[in-house]
Design an enzyme around this catalytic site. Structure first.
Site, mmCIF file in Angstrom:
data_model
loop_
_atom_site.group_PDB
_atom_site.id
_atom_site.type_symbol
_atom_site.label_atom_id
_atom_site.label_comp_id
_atom_site.label_asym_id
_atom_site.label_seq_id
_atom_site.Cartn_x
_atom_site.Cartn_y
_atom_site.Cartn_z
ATOM 1 N N ARG A 12 41.907 22.589 36.599
ATOM 2 C CA ARG A 12 42.858 23.390 35.830
ATOM 3 C C ARG A 12 44.245 22.761 35.906
ATOM 4 N NH1 ARG A 12 42.496 28.893 38.879
ATOM 5 N NH2 ARG A 12 44.295 29.355 37.564
ATOM 6 N N SER A 14 47.230 23.723 36.820
ATOM 7 C CA SER A 14 48.191 24.484 37.607
ATOM 8 C C SER A 14 48.600 23.617 38.783
ATOM 9 C CB SER A 14 47.590 25.805 38.106
ATOM 10 O OG SER A 14 46.711 25.595 39.188
ATOM 11 N N LYS A 91 36.827 30.753 45.504
ATOM 12 C CA LYS A 91 36.879 32.183 45.185
ATOM 13 C C LYS A 91 36.961 32.433 43.689
ATOM 14 C CE LYS A 91 41.904 32.717 45.807
ATOM 15 N NZ LYS A 91 42.221 33.160 44.431
ATOM 16 N N ASP A 92 37.278 31.398 42.891
ATOM 17 C CA ASP A 92 37.359 31.550 41.440
ATOM 18 C C ASP A 92 36.068 31.167 40.731
ATOM 19 O OD1 ASP A 92 40.035 32.301 41.647
ATOM 20 O OD2 ASP A 92 40.761 30.241 41.438
ATOM 21 N N ARG A 142 41.112 43.840 45.359
ATOM 22 C CA ARG A 142 40.618 43.861 46.735
ATOM 23 C C ARG A 142 41.761 44.119 47.713
ATOM 24 N NH1 ARG A 142 41.264 40.073 50.501
ATOM 25 N NH2 ARG A 142 41.974 38.617 48.907
ATOM 26 N N ARG A 143 42.845 43.396 47.537
ATOM 27 C CA ARG A 143 43.984 43.575 48.436
ATOM 28 C C ARG A 143 44.591 44.962 48.295
ATOM 29 N NH1 ARG A 143 46.210 37.679 46.604
ATOM 30 N NH2 ARG A 143 45.126 36.401 48.165
ATOM 31 N N ARG A 160 51.163 38.549 38.805
ATOM 32 C CA ARG A 160 50.360 37.373 38.495
ATOM 33 C C ARG A 160 51.275 36.199 38.199
ATOM 34 N NH1 ARG A 160 45.825 37.583 34.342
ATOM 35 N NH2 ARG A 160 45.531 35.551 35.308
ATOM 36 N N ASN A 162 51.655 31.580 38.714
ATOM 37 C CA ASN A 162 51.479 30.590 39.776
ATOM 38 C C ASN A 162 52.386 30.924 40.957
ATOM 39 O OD1 ASN A 162 54.101 29.432 39.311
ATOM 40 N ND2 ASN A 162 53.251 28.285 37.597
ATOM 41 N N THR A 165 56.151 30.947 40.319
ATOM 42 C CA THR A 165 56.537 32.078 39.478
ATOM 43 C C THR A 165 56.582 33.362 40.284
ATOM 44 O OG1 THR A 165 55.603 31.067 37.489
ATOM 45 C CG2 THR A 165 55.890 33.456 37.459
ATOM 46 N N ARG A 166 55.559 33.588 41.085
ATOM 47 C CA ARG A 166 55.496 34.826 41.864
ATOM 48 C C ARG A 166 56.598 34.881 42.920
ATOM 49 N NH1 ARG A 166 49.164 35.373 43.286
ATOM 50 N NH2 ARG A 166 49.123 33.145 42.819
ATOM 51 N N CYS A 255 36.338 38.402 40.831
ATOM 52 C CA CYS A 255 37.712 38.477 41.333
ATOM 53 C C CYS A 255 38.284 39.868 41.122
ATOM 54 C CB CYS A 255 38.584 37.432 40.644
ATOM 55 S SG CYS A 255 38.635 37.574 38.843
#
Length: 398
Positions: A12, A14, A91-92, A142-143, A160, A162, A165-166, A255
């Site tokens: 990807r 990112s 996990k993805d 989940r969190r 949400r 990257n 950004t967060r 996810c």
């Protein structure tokens, strides 16, 4: 497209994905002298949608999980030969791999825990210190589910984007957020480990299936890719993650589902009797899945003939939980360790644990979540149709 001395590695577009993929490509180059591993990236559907909360993302169809939003286009490039290996955050990756593709190896797992990351300038050292009403950002149901149960006095809001950004949203002067919850492994790989205020683990927060592990996907039975990956696979990580993914597959999670896990694996004497009796699984052949050879051979799998196999035993301790999104219901299952002798046995144990979780009440929670997702999907579809109708009406008036 590959040449005799080249294997193209896809990922990807990112920053984290590129960093992880170059790590893998460098490891491949070091282990395979004379072969080049150029990295090619692309933007996936999951990357393009940075606004919809993860638990509301819809699958492409009724049989394809939302996680395919991050992998489907890459797998198309793998299957048509534009790419030869794909690097994913495990996990993805959907628990059911697209036909014609397989996981060729998992590298040694990094810390799978989540991280509490406080806003720059605030003095809090742990999540326990946050005052009532403090807002914590995360895009993971989940969190939110587990932390809502452990810290009902806190507020959780979707976040949400990257990592940069967060963190920018968190640290902004007018930010409503006091902290974020992120993956320790991702923060470490991008060199931001200094922003981790403290790690989070059980009992407050069990980590996601496959978190901290990197998976390399290949075309099914690709001998060249298999041989290149042989030195990189880490069997303890593969067995641990195999158990987790087996569990998630039976729970039909992704996810967007609040499933938490913790696994430990300890090698024991090879003469120890395994949990599953001999004959439970078919004998390995050269057409067996690559991961089925995990831990029982150190040799590349040849196109014909079998590599030398060895006996191995390990005590596998898998703990898992399913929590309702608001944290009001929580099903935890801790069956204790069992002895396994292969990746297949580890995976089967995960499946067995999932079935027991369902009977303990997890099935009801997951069914309710699916009903909510479908209802929200209908609402979004109706909103889209209304917007299109309004646009057509404006065009007619013009």
């Amino acid at each position: 497209m590959s040449t005799p001395n080249t294997l193209v590695v896809g990922t990807r577009k990112s920053n984290l994905a590129l960093i992880q993929t170059h790590m893998v490509a460098d490891a491949l180059a070091s282990a395979n002298e004379g072969t080049a591993f150029p990295v090619v990236d692309m933007t996936t559907a999951g990357d393009r949608n940075q606004t919809t909360p993860l638990h509301l993302l819809s699958p492409y169809n009724s049989t394809t999980p939302a996680k395919s939003l991050w992998t489907d286009e890459l797998e198309s490039a793998l299957l048509d030969g534009r790419m030869d290996l794909l690097v994913h955050s495990c996990k993805d990756v959907p628990t059911t791999i697209r036909q014609g593709c397989e996981i060729g190896a998992l590298l040694e797992r990094h810390d799978p825990r989540d991280a509490f990351v406080v806003k720059a300038g605030l003095h809090y050292k742990t999540i326990d210190e946050l005052p009532a009403g403090a807002v914590v950002g995360t895009g993971s149901v989940r969190r939110v589910a587990q932390l809502s149960r452990a810290y009902p006095h806190l507020k959780f809001a979707d976040m949400r984007g990257n990592l940069n950004t967060r963190l920018g949203k968190l640290d902004a002067e007018d930010s409503p957020f006091a902290a974020l919850i992120l993956a320790v492994s991702g923060m470490t790989r991008v060199g931001m480990q200094d922003r981790i205020t403290s790690p989070l683990g059980a009992p407050a927060l069990m980590h996601a299936v496959g978190q901290g592990a990197l998976a390399v996907e290949i075309r099914t039975g690709d001998a060249k890719a298999r041989a290149a990956l042989a030195p990189l696979g880490h069997w303890p990580s593969e067995w641990r993650v195999g158990a987790e993914r087996g569990l998630l597959r039976v729970l039909e999670g992704g996810c967007s589902v609040p499933v938490g896990v913790e696994t430990e694996l300890t090698e024991v004497d090879a003469a120890t009797a395994p949990h599953y009796p001999a004959g439970t699984f078919a004998p390995l052949t050269t057409s067996s899945a690559t991961l089925h050879f995990s831990g029982v051979t150190s040799e590349p799998i040849p196109a014909s003939g079998m590599p030398a196999l060895r006996a191995r035993r390990a005590a596998l301790d898998l703990k898992a939980c399913v929590t309702s999104p608001d944290g009001s219901r929580h099903v935890l299952y801790e069956p204790g360790p069992v002895v396994v002798s292969s990746y297949q046995e580890a995976e089967r144990w995960g499946e067995d644990v999932a079935r027991q979780l369902r009977t303990l009440g997890a099935g009801e929670i997951l069914e309710e979540i699916e009903v909510q997702r479908k209802q929200r999907e209908k609402e979004l579809q109706a909103e889209g149709e209304a917007a299109r109708a309004a646009a057509l009406a404006l065009q007619a008036q013009a």
